[in-house]
Write a protein that holds these residues in place. Structure first.
Motif, PDB file in Angstrom:
ATOM      1  N   GLY B 483       0.909  -1.067  -0.096  1.00 43.78           N
ATOM      2  CA  GLY B 483       0.101   0.028   0.178  1.00 43.78           C
ATOM      3  C   GLY B 483       0.948   1.278  -0.193  1.00 43.78           C
ATOM      4  N   TYR B 500      -3.352   6.103   5.134  1.00 40.03           N
ATOM      5  CA  TYR B 500      -2.991   4.530   4.443  1.00 40.03           C
ATOM      6  C   TYR B 500      -4.093   4.107   3.311  1.00 40.03           C
ATOM      7  CZ  TYR B 500      -1.263   0.005   3.801  1.00 40.03           C
ATOM      8  OH  TYR B 500      -0.683  -1.173   3.269  1.00 40.03           O
ATOM      9  N   ARG B 501      -3.324   3.645   2.192  1.00 43.59           N
ATOM     10  CA  ARG B 501      -4.263   3.207   1.255  1.00 43.59           C
ATOM     11  C   ARG B 501      -3.698   1.968   0.889  1.00 43.59           C
ATOM     12  NH1 ARG B 501      -4.665   2.908  -4.241  1.00 43.59           N
ATOM     13  NH2 ARG B 501      -6.639   3.457  -5.327  1.00 43.59           N
ATOM     14  N   ASP B 511      -8.930   1.872   3.051  1.00 47.53           N
ATOM     15  CA  ASP B 511      -8.294   3.083   3.683  1.00 47.53           C
ATOM     16  C   ASP B 511      -8.375   3.598   4.701  1.00 47.53           C
ATOM     17  OD1 ASP B 511     -10.292   4.028   2.289  1.00 47.53           O
ATOM     18  OD2 ASP B 511      -9.331   5.686   1.205  1.00 47.53           O
TER      19      ASP B 511
END
Lengths: 242, 841
Positions: B483, B500-501, B511
């Protein structure tokens, strides 16, 4: 010969052989190792560089699966230096070929006789400022198929053309040395495969013509010698006849 | 905001109809105007009477420039004449050209006069010694305008081919440093429209009118477009002038308007209607702007800046309008403004400038040649106050609050290592890389109100590139296979945020975003396969799981924090420790295993040479910490899993690379990663410090432990060459041996401390075998060299790792082959001793 083929390799065949040269690619996607006749290819993992034969690199390039890294000698700065060497430093001889990657010493080793396309002369870590054996065809192929990977492709194209012209005129000029007694083509170190193939027709023609000219002279001389050398004999014969 | 004034200013008929130009003397007492007739007029500031006339000058004047003592006039008859202001009379010809003069300008110290004419060459002539001439010849067409930068070290030429040529005058021989395409338009020399480059008084940037009737600012350090003064004029721009402190910009155009812009906001402060204005000149200190028009009229405009904005003129020197000012930028690689370390250190603080000090009244350019802002010799653009370590001193908290020269005289302060985000670059123009690694790269573009972030991958099949509009103004990023992690600084009311993805998900939304406590800023972030690590200005190390569960929070022992890196469960944090003997703080690192909650290395020192700092820190693909320091050396940490056993081992010294041996190249390397026992970096040429767009290719170098200096190549004798080759071969084998031993030790550690797989163990066995093979080759070389090297050969045999005795047997055979019988005997003895020792075990 039954086939109306010229002696030696045609340019197509030279280019085909050139495709066995190793080049460095930056893959854009993964590819497991392939088992080829020439041995397994390295596993491709972007963005790790990998050496591949040119034909495979071209295939991947056309499918946009890889970028080809141009060899250092194909950069404009390097080509300019080579051109300067050809025209100014040594206007008579050809620029030298790249040094042999395996040091040739007094000891005989099996690596001494490896020659292109089995030498890595066009990978990204090849030495700059030297034209390898397949320079012309490799340059042309890369400019045609991967011009977006070559920095300043137009300038490179121009420089390659300049180099080719300079060297072809040297090649033709070297024939002048053939005329005199004991003449031969001057030093051919550093001449590329395509140049040999291109120059072959001309040089062979000249050589053939010279041989013909020379042969009539040779015949005449031999006859004269025979006349002179054998004159006494014939005189003797004549004497005998008389 | 635009206000049109009602009071109509009466012009003064100074000259006959035709182009008219003017110049204020630097002390502001006199205004000199020239026009199409053969009279030069000198107006005294604040005196409304008839000006002084100087009659014996040429007609059809095209330019004027002045110092306190004299002024120079260029005219269409090709003469550049110098006039004294003391005697108000003609002094001498500076130069003559065969074609009309188009522009003259004087350097700020008045020593040099640059002259452009319809000839191709631009001459720079000494004003006192007219035999001192420098010629600028690179431009293919005549030059329309000239302008010296405030320091007089650079000159910008607006050429009629539509390019700007910037020459450096630092050396005796002028040197073309940059051709700028696409900034100005193609004009003829006699056009009234201007393409003049006008340097901002801080010397770091200049403005120029563009073809689209806008005014573009460009920075000198990196030649990037910065802010633009846009949509003001409906006609082509004829004149530009920065206010003396750079806080405002005045422009005039063919649409009959004179505009006053504010530098900081690029907004129009005031609009005035005056047609055909040809030249603008600010009074050096007063709220006074004078301009001339094509009718030969001169306007002296008192209180030009409206009353509500007049305070802008009183400000000290203002910065040029950068999109991201490298001086005030709080980027990942710059010094952070507030740091916890500072307040504990006795600090007398910066002295504010006395309100009426001489410096403030006269301005820096009078008091000294040095432009106070930047002495930017390396072209990097960040040169302000850099000390010998290439760092900005602590005092630069607010660089524009007062004269900097005062701030340099502070009491001693320790030099701390700045915090940075590994793999990121500072802003350049409106772009920066947030993260560069072997997975891909993240970059952002500033679009004024928001940013756009692009994430690209090297492996196009593995992941799809993506791109999004970023309203949070993220300034740090990490990228790995799983990610993307982003963080943004505090923005007004919004606290610092981490985002955060994941690249792939099987739920609708994966996410997550988390906000840090108020006032806490992120100093560095890192992302591993299992954890997200954030270090903050409050000295906390915050560890989250991949899906945002806060896992651990602890305070870092060494502060201020520098950066962090992570690999699987291991987190490495760097911080400033106590001050070392060289005046720099020691850089300390801590490695923790988060999952097992073990400390591997606690507050150990990062081995750095005196005064050097760290450029990047990362884990290699095998999970060994690596650093790249400012000397260009790549080091790795050995035995770091055992507390206090760790040592820093050099892997590669980029200064010793063979590609630099010729001395032709000057290049530096931007570290990206270590993988496959290779150092991946980006080669930076031409003094660049960071990579820029388009994204350069990654290069890779093999490790090469710095052992000895390379013997020089090609010398005359063949025998010498032969001998050197032998030495070379041995040297190569030696470095191979050291490198392989190092890598084997790392592999051994990895196997000992983790659940090792079968393939890892076989790899280790193979590596050990390789070491032995290298040793055998070394021994063979020694045997070949001669009997007298036998002791060294025997020593090599004792280094063999093989336990089975096969390798020693092979060594014996090698010795036999070269006929070294004594050596063979000894090798057998060693072998027997080893075997017996093993039996005892």
């Amino acid at each position: 010969m039954a086939l109306p083929l010229q002696a030696g390799l045609t340019p197509m065949e030279v280019a085909f052989l050139c495709e066995m040269e190793m080049v460095t690619v930056v893959p854009r996607q993964r590819l497991e190792s392939l088992n080829l006749l020439s041995g397994p290819t390295p596993t491709l993992r972007p963005p790790h560089r990998a050496p591949l034969p040119l034909w495979l690199a071209l295939l991947l390039k056309r499918q946009r699966r890889a970028n080809i890294l141009p060899p250092p000698w194909l950069l404009p700065s390097s080509l300019e230096r080579i051109l300067r060497h050809e025209t100014e430093t040594s206007p008579l001889a050809f620029s030298p070929p790249p040094p042999h990657p395996h040091p040739i010493t007094s000891r005989i080793s099996p690596t001494d006789h490896i020659s292109p396309p089995f030498l890595p002369s066009s990978t990204a870590d090849a030495p700059p400022d030297y034209l390898p054996y397949h320079w012309l065809e490799l340059g042309e192929i890369l400019l045609e198929a991967a011009s977006d990977d070559v920095p300043e492709p137009d300038r490179v194209r121009g420089l390659l053309r300049d180099l080719r012209e300079v060297r072809m005129s040297k090649m033709r000029g070297s024939v002048k040395g053939l005329e005199g007694e004991g003449g031969g083509v001057s030093k051919m170190t550093g001449v590329g495969a395509m140049e040999v193939s291109e120059g072959r027709g001309f040089i062979l023609g000249v050589l053939d013509g010279l041989r013909k000219l020379g042969s009539s002279r040779e015949v005449a001389r031999r006859e004269r010698e025979e006349e002179e050398g054998g004159g006494e004999g014939s005189e003797d014969e004549e004497m005998e006849f008389e | 905001m635009a206000t049109t004034t009602q009071v109509r200013l009466r012009g003064r008929p100074a000259h006959t109809r035709g182009p008219t130009f003017l110049s204020y003397t630097p002390d502001g007492t006199k205004l000199i105007t020239v026009g199409s007739n053969n009279t030069t007029r000198v107006y005294k500031t604040g005196f409304d009477g008839e000006p002084t006339n100087i009659d014996d000058c040429p007609e059809q004047n095209t330019a004027v420039a002045s110092t306190d003592a004299f002024f120079v006039i260029g005219s269409e008859d090709g003469n550049v004449s110098k006039f004294s202001l003391e005697t108000m009379s003609y002094e001498k010809y500076l130069t003559r050209c065969s074609l009309p003069i188009r522009d003259v300008t004087l350097s700020s110290d008045g020593k040099w006069c640059a002259v452009s004419s319809d000839e191709l060459v631009v001459k720079i002539i000494g004003t006192n010694d007219t035999s001192a001439i420098m010629s600028l010849r690179e431009q293919p067409k005549p030059v329309k305008h000239l302008s010296f930068d405030p320091s007089g070290k650079h000159i910008a030429l607006s050429c009629t081919d539509g390019l700007v040529y910037v020459y450096s005058l630092i050396n005796d021989e002028p040197e073309l440093v940059r051709k700028i395409d696409g900034l100005i338009r193609t004009l003829e020399t006699e056009d009234e429209v201007s393409s003049k480059v006008v340097w901002h008084p801080d010397g770091r940037a200049f403005a120029a009118p563009t073809a689209t009737r806008d005014i573009q600012v460009m920075s000198r350090g990196d030649w990037e477009n910065q802010r633009v003064f846009t949509s003001g004029h409906n006609g082509d721009i004829t004149a530009l002038a920065w206010s003396p402190n750079g806080a405002m910009l005045a422009s005039a155009a063919k649409d009959g308007k004179v505009l006053l812009w504010e530098t900081k906001t690029q907004k129009i402060l005031a609009t005035y209607d005056y047609a055909d204005v040809m030249d603008l000149a600010w009074h050096p200190t007063k709220n006074l702007l004078s301009f001339t028009n094509a009718e030969g009229w001169v306007y002296i405009y008192n209180d030009f800046v409206p009353q509500e904005h007049a305070h802008l003129l009183k400000l000290p020197l203002q910065p040029a309008p950068f999109i991201h000012d490298p001086l005030s930028e709080i980027s990942a690689n710059a010094r952070r403004p507030i740091t916890n370390g500072l307040k504990d250190i006795p600090n007398r603080g910066a002295r504010r400038g006395t309100p009426d000090s001489l410096d403030d009244i006269l301005g820096s350019d009078i008091m000294g040649e040095e432009d106070d802002f930047v002495v930017d010799d390396d072209g990097a653009g960040y040169a302000l106050g850099l000390n010998e370590n290439g760092k900005r001193p602590n005092g630069v908290v607010d660089p524009y609050a007062g004269p900097l020269s005062k701030r340099r005289t502070q009491s001693w302060e320790p030099q701390i290592h700045d915090s940075f985000q590994p793999g990121s670059t500072p802003w350049r123009g409106n772009r920066k890389y947030l993260c560069l690694n072997l997975i891909g790269f993240v970059w952002t573009v500033d679009q004024d109100t928001h940013n756009t972030i692009t994430v690209e991958f090297y492996d196009h099949e593995f992941h799809r590139d993506f791109h999004f509009t970023d309203t949070f103004l993220y300034d740090k990023a990490c990228l790995n296979e799983n990610g993307t992690l982003l963080s943004c600084p505090v923005n007004g009311e919004t606290p610092a945020t981490i985002f955060y993805r994941p690249h792939e998900t099987w739920t609708a939304r994966a996410d997550w975003r988390t906000q840090l406590p108020k006032g806490e800023e992120v100093t560095a972030i890192s992302l591993s396969d299992s954890f997200v690590t954030v270090t903050t200005t409050a000295n906390y190390v915050r560890v989250y799981t991949l899906f945002g569960i806060p896992y651990r929070v602890y305070r870092q022992k060494s502060s201020p924090t520098v950066t962090c890196a992570s690999w699987r469960d291991y987190v490495l944090t760097l911080g400033n420790g106590p001050v070392g003997a060289d005046g720099n703080t020691k850089l300390l690192y801590t490695i923790q295993n988060i999952k097992r909650d073990e400390i591997c290395q606690s507050e150990d020192v990062v081995a750095l040479p005196d005064g050097e700092t760290i450029k990047s820190v990362f884990f290699s693909d095998n999970g060994d910490p690596c650093i790249y320091d400012s000397t260009g050396t790549l080091l790795t940490l050995l035995h770091w899993r055992t507390p206090s056993q760790a040592t820093w081992v050099p892997l590669l010294d980029t200064k010793l690379l063979s590609r630099l041996a010729s001395g032709r190249k000057t290049e530096t390397y931007f570290p990206v990663a270590v993988a496959d026992n290779k150092f991946h970096c980006i080669i930076l040429k031409g003094g660049d410090q960071y990579p820029y767009f388009p994204r350069p290719l990654l290069s890779e170098f093999d490790f090469q432990i710095p052992l000895s200096s390379k013997p020089k190549a090609d010398t005359g004798d063949d025998e010498d060459v032969e001998a050197e080759k032998e030495g070379d071969e041995l040297g190569k084998l030696e470095s191979e041996f050291v490198l392989k031993s190092l890598l084997t030790a790392q592999q051994q550690d990895l196997i000992d401390f983790t659940k090792s797989s079968h393939s890892q163990r076989t790899a280790l066995a193979r590596m050990e075998l390789e070491i032995d093979k290298t040793l055998l080759q070394m021994m063979a070389v020694e045997c070949r060299e001669g009997e007298e090297r036998g002791m060294r050969a025997l020593e090599i045999v004792t280094l063999l790792r093989d336990r089975t005795g096969r390798m020693i047997e092979a060594a014996g055979k090698v010795a036999e082959r070269y006929g070294r019988n004594v050596l063979g005997e000894k090798i057998r003895e060693v072998g027997e001793m080893r075997l017996s020792a093993m039996e005892e075990d």
